[in-house]
Design a protein around this motif. Sequence first.
Motif, PDB file in Angstrom:
ATOM      1  N   LEU A   1       1.092  -1.386   0.290  1.00  0.00           N
ATOM      2  CA  LEU A   1      -0.059   0.129   0.108  1.00  0.00           C
ATOM      3  C   LEU A   1       0.660   0.960  -0.225  1.00  0.00           C
ATOM      4  O   LEU A   1       0.463   2.370  -0.532  1.00  0.00           O
ATOM      5  N   LEU A   2       2.202   0.963   0.387  1.00  0.00           N
ATOM      6  CA  LEU A   2       3.134   2.742   0.385  1.00  0.00           C
ATOM      7  C   LEU A   2       3.912   2.502  -0.588  1.00  0.00           C
ATOM      8  O   LEU A   2       3.862   3.820  -1.306  1.00  0.00           O
ATOM      9  N   ASP A   3       3.987   1.587  -1.609  1.00  0.00           N
ATOM     10  CA  ASP A   3       4.505   1.787  -2.881  1.00  0.00           C
ATOM     11  C   ASP A   3       3.264   1.895  -3.621  1.00  0.00           C
ATOM     12  O   ASP A   3       3.619   3.162  -5.053  1.00  0.00           O
ATOM     13  N   LYS A   4       2.095   1.740  -3.276  1.00  0.00           N
ATOM     14  CA  LYS A   4       1.154   1.902  -4.225  1.00  0.00           C
ATOM     15  C   LYS A   4       1.052   3.251  -4.365  1.00  0.00           C
ATOM     16  O   LYS A   4       0.161   4.123  -4.909  1.00  0.00           O
ATOM     17  N   ALA A   5       0.465   4.470  -2.703  1.00  0.00           N
ATOM     18  CA  ALA A   5       0.853   5.789  -2.530  1.00  0.00           C
ATOM     19  C   ALA A   5       2.286   6.666  -2.782  1.00  0.00           C
ATOM     20  O   ALA A   5       1.575   7.800  -3.319  1.00  0.00           O
ATOM     21  N   ILE A   6       2.794   6.036  -2.572  1.00  0.00           N
ATOM     22  CA  ILE A   6       3.995   6.488  -3.182  1.00  0.00           C
ATOM     23  C   ILE A   6       4.229   6.455  -5.306  1.00  0.00           C
ATOM     24  O   ILE A   6       4.299   7.390  -6.214  1.00  0.00           O
TER      25      ILE A   6
ATOM     26  N   SER B   1     -13.530   2.860   5.917  1.00  0.00           N
ATOM     27  CA  SER B   1     -12.706   3.426   7.489  1.00  0.00           C
ATOM     28  C   SER B   1     -11.502   2.366   6.948  1.00  0.00           C
ATOM     29  O   SER B   1     -10.055   3.201   7.241  1.00  0.00           O
ATOM     30  N   ALA B   2     -11.472   1.660   6.771  1.00  0.00           N
ATOM     31  CA  ALA B   2     -10.355   1.023   5.465  1.00  0.00           C
ATOM     32  C   ALA B   2      -9.983   1.487   4.496  1.00  0.00           C
ATOM     33  O   ALA B   2      -8.162   1.436   4.100  1.00  0.00           O
ATOM     34  N   GLY B   3     -10.655   1.913   3.740  1.00  0.00           N
ATOM     35  CA  GLY B   3     -10.456   2.740   2.343  1.00  0.00           C
ATOM     36  C   GLY B   3      -9.426   4.040   2.650  1.00  0.00           C
ATOM     37  O   GLY B   3      -9.191   4.661   2.373  1.00  0.00           O
ATOM     38  N   GLU B   4     -10.288   4.777   4.317  1.00  0.00           N
ATOM     39  CA  GLU B   4     -10.356   5.875   4.630  1.00  0.00           C
ATOM     40  C   GLU B   4      -8.636   5.898   4.752  1.00  0.00           C
ATOM     41  O   GLU B   4      -7.434   7.144   4.931  1.00  0.00           O
ATOM     42  N   ALA B   5      -8.121   4.469   5.678  1.00  0.00           N
ATOM     43  CA  ALA B   5      -6.808   4.578   5.947  1.00  0.00           C
ATOM     44  C   ALA B   5      -5.213   4.354   4.615  1.00  0.00           C
ATOM     45  O   ALA B   5      -4.799   5.032   4.477  1.00  0.00           O
ATOM     46  N   PHE B   6      -5.652   3.847   3.634  1.00  0.00           N
ATOM     47  CA  PHE B   6      -5.344   4.321   2.379  1.00  0.00           C
ATOM     48  C   PHE B   6      -5.228   5.969   2.403  1.00  0.00           C
ATOM     49  O   PHE B   6      -4.292   6.782   1.681  1.00  0.00           O
ATOM     50  N   SER B   7      -6.414   6.016   2.181  1.00  0.00           N
ATOM     51  CA  SER B   7      -6.674   7.524   1.675  1.00  0.00           C
ATOM     52  C   SER B   7      -5.610   8.663   2.817  1.00  0.00           C
ATOM     53  O   SER B   7      -4.398   9.525   1.692  1.00  0.00           O
ATOM     54  N   SER B   8      -5.461   7.885   3.727  1.00  0.00           N
ATOM     55  CA  SER B   8      -4.470   9.128   4.944  1.00  0.00           C
ATOM     56  C   SER B   8      -3.542   8.862   4.050  1.00  0.00           C
ATOM     57  O   SER B   8      -2.152   9.363   4.525  1.00  0.00           O
ATOM     58  N   LEU B   9      -2.509   7.541   3.883  1.00  0.00           N
ATOM     59  CA  LEU B   9      -1.648   6.861   3.332  1.00  0.00           C
ATOM     60  C   LEU B   9      -0.663   7.990   2.199  1.00  0.00           C
ATOM     61  O   LEU B   9       0.369   8.393   2.066  1.00  0.00           O
TER      62      LEU B   9
END
Length: 245
Positions: free
Chosen positions: A23-28, A91-99
């Motif tokens: 998820l981190l790599d996806k966010a980057i 909330s799980a989806g929002e966690a990725f948005s937060s990242l």
Amino acid sequence: MVSKALEGPVPASSGPGQPVLQLLDKAIGFQTPLVRKNIARARQRNPDATPAEVVRTLERMYVSALAGTGAAVGATAAAPAVGTGVALALSAGEAFSSLELSTLFVLSVAEVHGVQLDEIERRRTLVMGILLGQSGSSTIVGKAAERTGQHWARQLVSKVPATALKQINGVLGKNFVTKYGTKQGIIVLGRVAPFGIGAVIGGGANATVAAMAVRAARRAFGPAPEAWPETELDSTPPDSEFSDR
């Protein structure tokens, strides 16, 4: 202990925490192309703003956006006919948005400071190191850069070779999965509290996370440059993940 961690083999890219790192790599990957647009938005109201002023605007945008997403999801638990299961899924989806928001903030501040992160390993080190705060990240990176760790983000490009960064990211990755994942898990559970309490918990918890990242970024980068380089960043006001609230 740090030196032993850096001397060991690079951990395999698998294991129970791998989804968090993916998820981190996806966010980057998603946020890197938006960095200059985000900075242009921060300069929209004052095109003549200094780098230091733009950094402060980026900080306010980030804290406001992150707090807003947490409160919005938390409020769903109080809505009629909305169950805890739905709130958890949101909330799980929002966690990725937060990242994603956190990643965009970190990379935007790096751009203002003139830290060019052309390699994915350097972006990983920077994002994980700042989101982990004082959890040993500055010591690890400072050790590799042969510095004290002060303003360690500036050393990423010129002082730390890519091979060493892979070692560093192996260590940071374990801490990131444990501490960031656990922290987000606590926030997720808090957001689904009923009777509107979740909105308060979600917004407040996200604001706290954002404030910690802001302080960590200030320590990592140090003072902003006094002036922009001759070739300025694109100042066309585009859409951004952040919004002024």
